[in-house]
Design a protein around this motif. Structure first.
Motif, mmCIF file in Angstrom:
data_model
loop_
_atom_site.group_PDB
_atom_site.id
_atom_site.type_symbol
_atom_site.label_atom_id
_atom_site.label_comp_id
_atom_site.label_asym_id
_atom_site.label_seq_id
_atom_site.Cartn_x
_atom_site.Cartn_y
_atom_site.Cartn_z
ATOM 1 N N VAL A 68 46.255 -25.268 80.465
ATOM 2 C CA VAL A 68 46.763 -26.424 79.732
ATOM 3 C C VAL A 68 47.740 -27.167 80.625
ATOM 4 C CG1 VAL A 68 48.086 -27.201 77.712
ATOM 5 C CG2 VAL A 68 46.496 -25.265 77.500
ATOM 6 N N ASN A 69 47.653 -28.476 80.601
ATOM 7 C CA ASN A 69 48.539 -29.351 81.380
ATOM 8 C C ASN A 69 48.402 -29.143 82.885
ATOM 9 O OD1 ASN A 69 49.665 -31.038 79.442
ATOM 10 N ND2 ASN A 69 51.329 -29.615 78.952
ATOM 11 N N VAL A 70 47.143 -29.051 83.318
ATOM 12 C CA VAL A 70 46.819 -29.064 84.744
ATOM 13 C C VAL A 70 45.892 -30.259 84.972
ATOM 14 C CG1 VAL A 70 47.040 -26.566 84.964
ATOM 15 C CG2 VAL A 70 44.791 -27.580 84.456
ATOM 16 N N PRO A 71 45.762 -30.741 86.213
ATOM 17 C CA PRO A 71 44.814 -31.837 86.464
ATOM 18 C C PRO A 71 43.388 -31.397 86.136
ATOM 19 C CG PRO A 71 46.364 -31.620 88.278
ATOM 20 C CD PRO A 71 46.559 -30.413 87.408
ATOM 21 N N VAL A 72 42.648 -32.266 85.463
ATOM 22 C CA VAL A 72 41.248 -32.012 85.142
ATOM 23 C C VAL A 72 40.442 -33.228 85.574
ATOM 24 C CG1 VAL A 72 41.795 -30.481 83.215
ATOM 25 C CG2 VAL A 72 41.446 -32.930 82.793
ATOM 26 N N ALA A 73 39.130 -33.053 85.665
ATOM 27 C CA ALA A 73 38.257 -34.160 86.082
ATOM 28 C C ALA A 73 37.179 -34.382 85.030
ATOM 29 C CB ALA A 73 37.617 -33.864 87.428
ATOM 30 N N ILE A 74 37.000 -35.647 84.658
ATOM 31 C CA ILE A 74 35.936 -36.056 83.737
ATOM 32 C C ILE A 74 35.300 -37.312 84.303
ATOM 33 C CG2 ILE A 74 35.338 -36.845 81.419
ATOM 34 C CD1 ILE A 74 37.731 -35.315 80.349
ATOM 35 N N GLY A 75 33.993 -37.286 84.460
ATOM 36 C CA GLY A 75 33.295 -38.461 84.972
ATOM 37 C C GLY A 75 33.764 -38.895 86.340
ATOM 38 N N GLY A 76 34.189 -37.948 87.170
ATOM 39 C CA GLY A 76 34.666 -38.276 88.509
ATOM 40 C C GLY A 76 36.091 -38.787 88.557
ATOM 41 N N GLN A 77 36.758 -38.857 87.404
ATOM 42 C CA GLN A 77 38.132 -39.350 87.330
ATOM 43 C C GLN A 77 39.082 -38.180 87.091
ATOM 44 O OE1 GLN A 77 39.529 -42.512 87.624
ATOM 45 N NE2 GLN A 77 41.474 -41.436 87.437
ATOM 46 N N VAL A 78 40.119 -38.066 87.909
ATOM 47 C CA VAL A 78 41.123 -37.020 87.722
ATOM 48 C C VAL A 78 42.148 -37.491 86.692
ATOM 49 C CG1 VAL A 78 42.952 -35.675 88.810
ATOM 50 C CG2 VAL A 78 40.812 -36.100 90.040
ATOM 51 N N ILE A 79 42.399 -36.637 85.700
ATOM 52 C CA ILE A 79 43.417 -36.910 84.684
ATOM 53 C C ILE A 79 44.506 -35.861 84.811
ATOM 54 C CG2 ILE A 79 43.894 -37.178 82.226
ATOM 55 C CD1 ILE A 79 40.312 -37.111 83.164
ATOM 56 N N ARG A 80 45.732 -36.314 84.977
ATOM 57 C CA ARG A 80 46.870 -35.401 85.057
ATOM 58 C C ARG A 80 47.637 -35.439 83.740
ATOM 59 N NH1 ARG A 80 50.194 -38.157 89.430
ATOM 60 N NH2 ARG A 80 49.602 -39.805 87.981
ATOM 61 N N PRO A 81 48.326 -34.355 83.402
ATOM 62 C CA PRO A 81 49.151 -34.408 82.200
ATOM 63 C C PRO A 81 50.182 -35.530 82.333
ATOM 64 C CG PRO A 81 49.730 -32.508 83.566
ATOM 65 C CD PRO A 81 48.451 -33.071 84.120
ATOM 66 N N GLY A 82 50.348 -36.290 81.263
ATOM 67 C CA GLY A 82 51.305 -37.390 81.279
ATOM 68 C C GLY A 82 50.731 -38.715 81.706
ATOM 69 N N ASP A 83 49.492 -38.730 82.236
ATOM 70 C CA ASP A 83 48.828 -40.008 82.511
ATOM 71 C C ASP A 83 48.528 -40.707 81.182
ATOM 72 O OD1 ASP A 83 48.865 -39.664 85.240
ATOM 73 O OD2 ASP A 83 46.779 -39.008 85.397
ATOM 74 N N VAL A 84 48.319 -42.013 81.254
ATOM 75 C CA VAL A 84 48.016 -42.768 80.036
ATOM 76 C C VAL A 84 46.507 -42.778 79.817
ATOM 77 C CG1 VAL A 84 48.254 -44.959 78.814
ATOM 78 C CG2 VAL A 84 50.019 -44.239 80.443
ATOM 79 N N ILE A 85 46.091 -42.454 78.608
ATOM 80 C CA ILE A 85 44.696 -42.523 78.207
ATOM 81 C C ILE A 85 44.565 -43.645 77.185
ATOM 82 C CG2 ILE A 85 42.762 -41.332 77.139
ATOM 83 C CD1 ILE A 85 43.510 -40.186 79.847
ATOM 84 N N LEU A 86 43.636 -44.552 77.434
ATOM 85 C CA LEU A 86 43.339 -45.638 76.508
ATOM 86 C C LEU A 86 41.867 -45.528 76.130
ATOM 87 C CD1 LEU A 86 44.355 -48.349 75.188
ATOM 88 C CD2 LEU A 86 43.467 -49.494 77.226
ATOM 89 N N ALA A 87 41.576 -45.592 74.828
ATOM 90 C CA ALA A 87 40.200 -45.439 74.363
ATOM 91 C C ALA A 87 39.905 -46.439 73.248
ATOM 92 C CB ALA A 87 39.962 -44.014 73.869
ATOM 93 N N ASP A 88 38.695 -46.995 73.276
ATOM 94 C CA ASP A 88 38.249 -47.886 72.213
ATOM 95 C C ASP A 88 36.736 -47.797 72.089
ATOM 96 O OD1 ASP A 88 37.218 -49.476 74.277
ATOM 97 O OD2 ASP A 88 38.797 -50.993 74.139
#
Length: 236
Positions: free
Chosen positions: A147-167
């Motif tokens: 939990v709260n480690v960098p992960v990758a989805i769709g070739g994009q790295v997401i780090r904890p605390g990054d902003v996620i925007l979805a619609d």
């Protein structure tokens, strides 16, 4: 599989997150130089909903939602839970009970690169979710993850605390250090689009507004009447 639960990671400023929440995924993606998208496979289980929040990330074993339970404790007001697995999975790892616990903690929604279930209940309770699959298939709670480690989805790295925007269009990740500049760039792009919209309402063509006639000439694209085109046999 062993793992780690990281507590207290840095997060994007709440004011910058709220500023980004005013723009669509497509606008933010373009404002960042056409980067940040988490792929086209993540689809919303609801419509006409936009959320923005700071990522709490989860790396789980396929078909095992133990680490989602662990992640709930790390979630707080304004967060978005982002879940992926160590290899592809479509199992229904998340449902209404998880959403109830997260909603109680002020979590704004879920992004999961796996399966989700109880979609009607999620819509009814107003808990937004984007997933790679919808499946009633159950899961176990048997394998460690992180939990709260960098992960990758769709070739994009997401780090904890990054902003996620979805619609309705999809999901984009804005690195926490770029949140403010991206919000400003998104505002500038939206104004540019408003100017273009007004021009199109007035009847101007994109070919003229964007100087694309010169581009057509440079690329060797020509105009010919139907008679000319047919006479040369190209229209048969």
């Amino acid at each position: 599989m062993s793992g780690v639960i990281v507590t207290g990671p840095p997060k994007a400023d709440a004011k910058d997150v709220e500023a980004l929440a005013g723009y669509g995924v497509a606008t933010v993606h373009e404002a960042m130089g056409r980067t940040g998208l988490l792929g086209t496979h993540l689809r919303p289980v609801q419509q006409d909903t936009r959320v923005a929040g700071t990522a709490v990330t989860v790396l789980s074993w396929p078909g095992d939602n133990l680490m989602i339970h662990a992640a709930v404790e790390q979630c707080g007001e304004g967060d978005l839970l982002v879940v992926t697995t160590t290899s592809p999975s479509t199992d229904g790892m998340f449902g209404e009970l998880f959403a109830t616990a997260l909603q109680r903690r002020g979590v704004r929604g879920l992004i999961i690169n796996a399966g989700i279930r109880d979609t009607a209940e999620l819509r009814e309770m107003g808990f937004p979710a984007w997933s790679a699959a919808v499946s009633p298939q159950g899961t176990v709670k048997a394998t460690g993850g992180s939990v709260n480690v960098p992960v990758a989805i769709g070739g994009q790295v997401i780090r904890p605390g990054d902003v996620i925007l979805a619609d309705d269009d999809g999901v984009v990740c804005v690195p926490r250090e770029r949140a403010r500049e991206t919000a400003e760039a998104s505002g500038a792009r939206e104004q540019k689009e408003a100017d273009a919209r007004a021009s199109f309402i007035d009847g101007r063509l994109g070919l003229d507004r964007y100087g694309l006639r010169e581009t057509l000439v440079r690329l060797g694209v020509t105009y010919r009447t139907y008679e000319e085109y047919s006479r040369d046999g190209a229209g048969t």
